[in-house]
Every structure is written in C-alpha cells, then in structure tokens.
Design a protein around this motif. Structure first.
Motif, mmCIF file in Angstrom:
data_model
loop_
_atom_site.group_PDB
_atom_site.id
_atom_site.type_symbol
_atom_site.label_atom_id
_atom_site.label_comp_id
_atom_site.label_asym_id
_atom_site.label_seq_id
_atom_site.Cartn_x
_atom_site.Cartn_y
_atom_site.Cartn_z
ATOM 1 N N ARG A 70 44.088 -5.064 -19.430
ATOM 2 C CA ARG A 70 44.156 -4.583 -20.685
ATOM 3 C C ARG A 70 43.970 -5.113 -21.429
ATOM 4 O O ARG A 70 44.989 -6.008 -21.922
ATOM 5 C CB ARG A 70 44.908 -3.668 -20.642
ATOM 6 N N ALA A 92 43.817 4.472 -14.976
ATOM 7 C CA ALA A 92 43.094 4.170 -16.100
ATOM 8 C C ALA A 92 42.437 5.263 -16.884
ATOM 9 O O ALA A 92 41.973 5.044 -18.694
ATOM 10 C CB ALA A 92 41.748 3.357 -15.611
ATOM 11 N N HIS A 125 37.434 0.812 -19.575
ATOM 12 C CA HIS A 125 37.782 2.033 -19.344
ATOM 13 C C HIS A 125 38.851 1.759 -20.439
ATOM 14 O O HIS A 125 38.911 4.001 -21.481
ATOM 15 C CB HIS A 125 38.206 2.122 -17.902
ATOM 16 N N GLN A 126 39.464 1.822 -21.324
ATOM 17 C CA GLN A 126 40.378 1.301 -21.672
ATOM 18 C C GLN A 126 39.971 1.812 -23.054
ATOM 19 O O GLN A 126 40.984 2.600 -24.479
ATOM 20 C CB GLN A 126 41.180 0.006 -21.912
ATOM 21 N N THR A 127 38.870 0.929 -23.951
ATOM 22 C CA THR A 127 37.860 0.993 -25.337
ATOM 23 C C THR A 127 37.535 2.422 -25.031
ATOM 24 O O THR A 127 37.719 2.779 -26.522
ATOM 25 C CB THR A 127 36.943 -0.253 -25.024
#
Length: 296
Positions: free
Chosen positions: A88, A233, A285-287
């Motif tokens: 991350r 996620a 996925h984080q973005t």
C-alpha cells in the motif's frame, strides 16, 4: 596549668562532645538534665543509599525510553519486529471538503440526482507521499484540465469517437486531473468528470470494456478485483458508487495498463495506471477505493 589553658582545654572537649549540628531554636529541657548528644550519622550508609537510588532512577528512565521506542516507531523500523509491507502507498489523510452553506450531501434524501456541490478539485484524490507529480498533466490553479488533455489518454481513433459523443450529449461540465509516479515506476493519472446529472454519466464510453487507450488496445474486467471483493482489498468500499475495474488483456507490450471507473451521482472518476511488466493489485485497488470514498 593556667586558667586560660584549662578554659581552652574545656572548650575543645566540649566542642568534640557537641553534636555536629546544634539546633539553636530547640526548647531547653525543663528537667535541667543535660540532653545527650545525637548519634553521628553514618555517612557511608547514606552515600550507599544515594548510589542505589540513583541507579534505580537511571534504570527506570532507560526502561521507559526503551518502551517508548518500541511503541512509537512503525513496526517495520524496529529490528526483530519488522512486518512485510503489503504494497500500500502512504496517502495523506483523506478528508471530505466542506459543502457550501445549505447544500445537501451527494446522496441525501433531498438530492435524488446525486449532485456533488463541493469544488471538483477538492474531491480529487491527492498524490501519495514520496511520489513525483506528472509534469505532462498540466492543470490550472483550480486543478481543472481541458477536455482535449483528458482525451489524450485514449487511442487516436477512439478519441474521436469520445469527442463526438461528448459534443452530441453536451452533458460534460468540467474535468479535474492529477498525476504522479511512485518510486517503483508506477504511473498514475486520476480524473474527475462532472456531468449535468447522473443520467449523462452512463452515456460516456470512455470507461467500458470496448475502450482503447494509448498503447493499450484491448481490455477486460479485472479478475483480481473480483477475487478481492470479499477480502481486505475492498473493505473500504462505500455503498453509493458503482466501481468497475479493467485490465489490459494479454499479450501486452513492455508495460500493463489498468483502469478503474467510479460512477457516483453526477461524477465519474477515472483512474489510469501503468507499470512495466505487470501492475501490483494492492496499490491499484487502494487508489480506486480511496477515490470512491471521496465521492460518497
């Protein structure tokens, strides 16, 4: 022995017998019986006690400092307690902007169209810490970019198709954009498109499986996103937006491209990410999730 000598001798003997420190303010003994002098202090015992007290204090301070050093740093900075990063990125604190006075929230009961009244640039995801800004993505002081700059993301043939659709629909109001590159070479561009209403968002073909981008001619749904739907996620997913992610199909060239599309009311968020080889799933996925959260 003279009287003077006797007096001096008596004075010396009296001084030797007197306590080390006499209290001039002590009340006289009413019985008249001489009070015996106090026993002299054992200085060696006193010094030993002081040394032990100092040692205990030093040990306590050192122990407290060690405990603070273990608690304060990140685990990855402590030898023997390091944990492997899941990939991350370190984004700054995400905070939703303050709405104009009297404006409803995007998905309030009295806002059926899901209109976002906040400034578009304030709803745009900030760059992660340590990244370098994309100098090719020029925005004005309010974070706005032109329609032509946004369409440069697509292949030339598909670009004209999108331009025609936007011209005929006349639903696009403005575009905000921001780009960056992280230390591992991953390039990210994030755009927010504001339309007149939610009905116009679905007419835009730039976030569908048939799209073609510069250097990426074929996309399919991102299987990694689907597998992560019930995992950590996607634990930050919100309830109002529709999120779809696409991955460039194999065989692709020296780098892979992924696209994340976040449809939330009158806004469409477009996350475009490229990296040599393959794209890491977690930061992508984080973005997308963080941009989703800002639009809720």
């Amino acid at each position: 022995m003279t009287d003077t000598t006797a007096t001096e001798t008596l004075t010396a003997e009296t001084a030797e017998a007197a306590p080390e420190t006499a209290n001039p303010f002590a009340a006289p003994d009413p019985t008249g019986v001489p009070v015996p002098p106090a026993a002299p202090r054992d200085r060696r015992a006193l010094f030993a006690a002081l040394r032990w007290t100092a040692a205990v204090l030093v040990f306590a301070v050192a122990a407290a400092g060690t405990a603070y050093a273990v608690i304060k740093p990140e685990r990855t900075e402590i030898p023997g307690l390091a944990t492997k990063s899941d990939g991350r990125w370190a984004y700054p604190a995400i905070a939703k902007p303050v709405l104009p006075p009297g404006a409803p929230l995007p998905f309030a009961a009295d806002n059926t169209e899901g209109i976002h009244y906040a400034a578009l640039s304030q709803l745009l995801l900030p760059a992660p810490e340590g990244s370098k800004p994309d100098e090719s993505l020029k925005a004005d002081k309010d974070g706005m970019v032109t329609q032509d700059r946004f369409l440069e993301e697509y292949s030339e043939k598909f670009r004209e198709q999108l331009r025609k659709g936007l011209r005929e629909d006349s639903g696009l109001r403005q575009i905000a954009g921001r780009g960056w590159t992280t230390s591992d070479g991953t390039a990210t561009r994030v755009y927010l498109l504001r339309f007149h209403s939610a009905g116009f968002v679905g007419n835009f073909d730039g976030c569908k499986s048939g799209m073609t981008l510069q250097g990426a001619d074929s996309f399919d749904l991102d299987s990694a996103w689907d597998k992560a739907q019930n995992g950590q996620a996607t634990a930050g997913r919100m309830e109002h937006a529709t999120v779809t992610t696409y991955a460039e199909e194999k065989p692709y060239g020296p780098e892979q491209t992924k696209v994340g599309c976040v449809q939330a009311g009158d806004l469409l968020g477009v996350v475009i990410q490229t990296h040599k080889g393959t794209i890491a799933d977690v930061p992508f996925h984080q973005t997308v999730i963080l941009q989703d959260q800002l639009l809720e």
